[in-house]
Design an enzyme around this catalytic site. Structure first.
Site, PDB file in Angstrom:
ATOM      1  CD  GLN A 234      28.639  34.320  46.041  1.00 39.42           C
ATOM      2  OE1 GLN A 234      28.516  35.343  46.705  1.00 39.42           O
ATOM      3  NE2 GLN A 234      28.423  34.293  44.749  1.00 39.42           N
ATOM      4  N   GLY A 235      31.052  30.873  48.863  1.00 38.82           N
ATOM      5  CA  GLY A 235      32.454  31.040  49.253  1.00 38.82           C
ATOM      6  C   GLY A 235      33.283  31.479  48.061  1.00 38.82           C
TER       7      GLY A 235
ATOM      8  CB  SER B  66      34.834  37.449  48.872  1.00 37.55           C
ATOM      9  OG  SER B  66      33.826  37.943  48.042  1.00 37.55           O
TER      10      SER B  66
ATOM     11  CB  SER C 217      25.931  36.136  53.301  1.00 33.37           C
ATOM     12  OG  SER C 217      26.541  37.263  52.764  1.00 33.37           O
TER      13      SER C 217
ATOM     14  CD  GLU D 248      25.995  37.419  43.800  1.00 31.03           C
ATOM     15  OE1 GLU D 248      26.912  36.973  43.096  1.00 31.03           O
ATOM     16  OE2 GLU D 248      26.141  37.768  44.980  1.00 31.03           O
TER      17      GLU D 248
HETATM   18  C1  FAD Z   1      26.370  42.524  52.301  1.00 29.60           C
HETATM   19  C2  FAD Z   1      27.485  41.759  51.651  1.00 29.60           C
HETATM   20  C3  FAD Z   1      27.350  40.407  51.470  1.00 29.60           C
HETATM   21  C4  FAD Z   1      28.393  39.672  50.881  1.00 29.60           C
HETATM   22  N1  FAD Z   1      28.232  38.313  50.786  1.00 29.60           N
HETATM   23  C5  FAD Z   1      29.213  37.589  50.228  1.00 29.60           C
HETATM   24  C6  FAD Z   1      29.084  36.160  50.163  1.00 29.60           C
HETATM   25  O1  FAD Z   1      28.109  35.560  50.625  1.00 29.60           O
HETATM   26  N2  FAD Z   1      30.077  35.463  49.586  1.00 29.60           N
HETATM   27  C7  FAD Z   1      31.185  36.071  49.066  1.00 29.60           C
HETATM   28  O2  FAD Z   1      32.026  35.369  48.511  1.00 29.60           O
HETATM   29  N3  FAD Z   1      31.368  37.432  49.158  1.00 29.60           N
HETATM   30  C8  FAD Z   1      30.401  38.182  49.725  1.00 29.60           C
HETATM   31  N4  FAD Z   1      30.571  39.557  49.845  1.00 29.60           N
HETATM   32  C9  FAD Z   1      31.818  40.146  49.421  1.00 29.60           C
HETATM   33  C10 FAD Z   1      31.700  41.061  48.190  1.00 29.60           C
HETATM   34  O3  FAD Z   1      31.544  40.323  47.022  1.00 29.60           O
HETATM   35  C11 FAD Z   1      32.989  41.924  48.185  1.00 29.60           C
HETATM   36  O4  FAD Z   1      32.945  42.755  49.344  1.00 29.60           O
HETATM   37  C12 FAD Z   1      33.064  42.794  46.954  1.00 29.60           C
HETATM   38  O5  FAD Z   1      33.254  42.024  45.805  1.00 29.60           O
HETATM   39  C13 FAD Z   1      34.221  43.833  47.078  1.00 29.60           C
HETATM   40  O6  FAD Z   1      35.413  43.214  47.428  1.00 29.60           O
HETATM   41  P1  FAD Z   1      36.287  43.768  48.654  1.00 29.60           P
HETATM   42  O7  FAD Z   1      35.366  43.933  49.817  1.00 29.60           O
HETATM   43  O8  FAD Z   1      37.464  42.864  48.803  1.00 29.60           O
HETATM   44  O9  FAD Z   1      36.744  45.218  48.212  1.00 29.60           O
HETATM   45  P2  FAD Z   1      37.974  45.573  47.275  1.00 29.60           P
HETATM   46  O10 FAD Z   1      37.914  44.722  46.038  1.00 29.60           O
HETATM   47  O11 FAD Z   1      39.228  45.538  48.089  1.00 29.60           O
HETATM   48  O12 FAD Z   1      37.630  47.058  46.878  1.00 29.60           O
HETATM   49  C14 FAD Z   1      37.934  48.182  47.710  1.00 29.60           C
HETATM   50  C15 FAD Z   1      37.528  49.433  46.961  1.00 29.60           C
HETATM   51  O13 FAD Z   1      38.293  49.559  45.738  1.00 29.60           O
HETATM   52  C16 FAD Z   1      37.451  49.690  44.608  1.00 29.60           C
HETATM   53  N5  FAD Z   1      38.004  48.986  43.457  1.00 29.60           N
HETATM   54  C17 FAD Z   1      38.543  47.728  43.453  1.00 29.60           C
HETATM   55  N6  FAD Z   1      38.948  47.403  42.204  1.00 29.60           N
HETATM   56  C18 FAD Z   1      38.659  48.469  41.399  1.00 29.60           C
HETATM   57  C19 FAD Z   1      38.851  48.733  40.014  1.00 29.60           C
HETATM   58  N7  FAD Z   1      39.388  47.820  39.208  1.00 29.60           N
HETATM   59  N8  FAD Z   1      38.442  49.941  39.539  1.00 29.60           N
HETATM   60  C20 FAD Z   1      37.886  50.876  40.369  1.00 29.60           C
HETATM   61  N9  FAD Z   1      37.695  50.680  41.700  1.00 29.60           N
HETATM   62  C21 FAD Z   1      38.071  49.491  42.206  1.00 29.60           C
HETATM   63  C22 FAD Z   1      36.147  49.030  45.033  1.00 29.60           C
HETATM   64  O14 FAD Z   1      35.044  49.534  44.290  1.00 29.60           O
HETATM   65  C23 FAD Z   1      36.054  49.424  46.509  1.00 29.60           C
HETATM   66  O15 FAD Z   1      35.526  50.713  46.649  1.00 29.60           O
HETATM   67  C24 FAD Z   1      29.565  40.318  50.441  1.00 29.60           C
HETATM   68  C25 FAD Z   1      29.703  41.691  50.637  1.00 29.60           C
HETATM   69  C26 FAD Z   1      28.699  42.412  51.250  1.00 29.60           C
HETATM   70  C27 FAD Z   1      28.900  43.870  51.466  1.00 29.60           C
END
Ligand code: FAD
Length: 404
Positions: free
Chosen positions: A128-129, A131, A163, A246
């Protein structure tokens, strides 16, 4: 609400249980957690076995090669496979649990015919691309561009946390096709063959010591227009379809797994000597924690069954996927903490240490580290709370912050 199992659901359970009892002892040993080609072969081999036995795509419609099982049969399937400790969906996760179901709903006939049978047979692995480095929770801010040139899109940008990208054949890719449209409206959903020139995969190491994710660099990658799913610039709506699959199913099988882990924690506590004599299990506080978390897990299972029963009756479950994900992922992390408490010093090693905790620490420690990510993956806990507040409780939308 009707929580009883019908005659045909009971028969389905017994057939599946006997097949699992016959098949699981014949499986090869599970590969090392960081040997991704071997993990792919193991996971897709298991998928092929399920396909041959008629259990592939249990929740997919029969018209698209699945089993067309009722919601209750799907639950029975998850219950039996977890209780038998069958292999996890693993490398087949994206294909089976969300890319495939998205193609069932949104794909063209040609896309369904080309991709769906191969996912069900375990021939193809998807990733899944979605993020990007600056588009996680705020996914609609994604910047990877796709510019139409004749019958191709030329894609440039970066994706992160992808992932299993290093063993994937295809990627469900979100791209920006109209940079001038409001951010939710200029996005499209593409099928990217991972072997296309210009796709670079750089594995990232996790706290668990495994390179489960990768960063993708996309440099003038040419994707045929026929790989567009849904209409151009309608990708945000298609992505919401993907999310509904999902978030709906991703963690359900793991509830049963949690019961097994709690039972294992209790068993280790019963056989581990306490510093002042007796065993760790003599500690009433520990027994209370195990009891509380076991009750949590049973409560969550009852919630799933209630939701399934409501869905089967054509209702939309009130306490839906977000409530479940929020509570389950937090309880799961508490189970990890409890395991660490019982393991004592052996909680510091991810390989089994003979003598300490009966040499059973390795997978519990790995599990604990893995669950740290559960409150982030597929939408963080804070985002689930926002969804619940705004969509279920009808509270005002969160303010839009603007940077100065
Ligand atoms: C095990 C795992 C597998 C994954 N696999 C994939 C994958 O295959 N493909 C893919 O595309 N992505 C994948 N991801 C990415 C995942 O979708 C993102 O990590 C997730 O959506 C959070 O985005 P971020 O890491 O950029 O955090 P950010 O969005 O930068 O968030 C940082 C912090 O701020 C908080 N926050 C952000 N916005 C708000 C708001 N509006 N209100 C309150 N709090 C807020 C968040 O809760 C978090 O605590 C994976 C992540 C993990 C951990």
């Amino acid at each position: 609400m009707d929580l009883r199992f019908s005659q045909s659901e009971q028969e389905f359970r017994h057939g599946l249980r006997s097949w699992l009892a016959e098949t699981i002892p014949t499986l090869p040993p599970r590969p090392h957690r960081d040997d991704w080609p071997a993990r792919r072969a193991y996971d897709t081999g298991w998928q092929r076995g399920m396909f041959d036995a008629g259990y592939a795509g249990v929740d997919w419609p029969a018209a698209h090669g699945g089993l067309g099982a009722t919601p209750t049969e799907q639950l029975v399937f998850l219950e039996e496979t977890a209780a038998a400790r069958a292999p996890y969906v693993g490398a087949n996760f994206v294909g089976l649990l969300h890319a495939g179901p998205t193609l069932v709903v949104e794909g063209t006939d040609a896309q369904r015919a080309r991709y769906l049978p191969r996912i069900l047979r375990g021939d193809d692995v998807w990733c899944q691309g979605f993020s990007e480095p600056d588009a996680g929770s705020d996914l609609a801010s994604l910047r990877t561009t796709a510019v139409r040139e004749g019958d191709h899109y030329v894609v440039n940008g970066r994706k992160v946390w992808t992932s299993m990208a290093q063993v994937a054949d295809y990627c469900e890719l979100l791209v920006r096709t109209d940079p001038d449209a409001p951010k939710h409206r200029g996005i499209s959903w593409l099928i990217l063959p991972m072997s296309t020139p210009g796709v670079q995969v750089r594995p990232l190491r996790t706290a668990g010591g495994s390179s489960e994710f990768s960063e993708l660099t996309l440099d003038d990658v040419r994707v045929p227009v026929e790989n567009l799913v849904g209409a151009e610039n309608d990708g945000w709506r298609v992505a919401m379809v993907t999310f509904s699959f999902e978030r709906g199913t991703a963690f359900i099988g793991e509830v049963i797994d949690s019961r097994n882990i709690l039972a294992e924690i209790a068993s280790i506590a019963r056989s581990t000597p306490a510093p002042r004599g007796g065993t760790l299990w003599d500690d009433a506080a520990l027994r209370r924690d195990v009891g509380r978390l076991t009750a949590d897990v049973h409560g969550l299972w009852a919630l799933i069954r209630k939701n399934v029963s409501e869905a089967a009756a054509g209702m939309i479950p009130v306490q839906g996927a977000s409530v479940f994900k929020l509570r389950f992922t937090e309880s799961r992390q508490k189970i990890g903490d409890l395991a660490a408490h019982v393991l004592g010093r052996s909680a510091l090693a991810m390989s089994d240490l003979p003598g300490l905790a009966g040499g059973r620490n390795g997978h519990l420690v790995e599990d604990r580290v893995t669950t740290l990510a559960y409150t982030i993956a597929a939408g963080t806990s804070q985002i689930q709370k926002n969804i619940l507040a705004e969509r279920s409780l009808g509270l005002p939308k969160e303010p839009r912050w603007t940077s100065r």
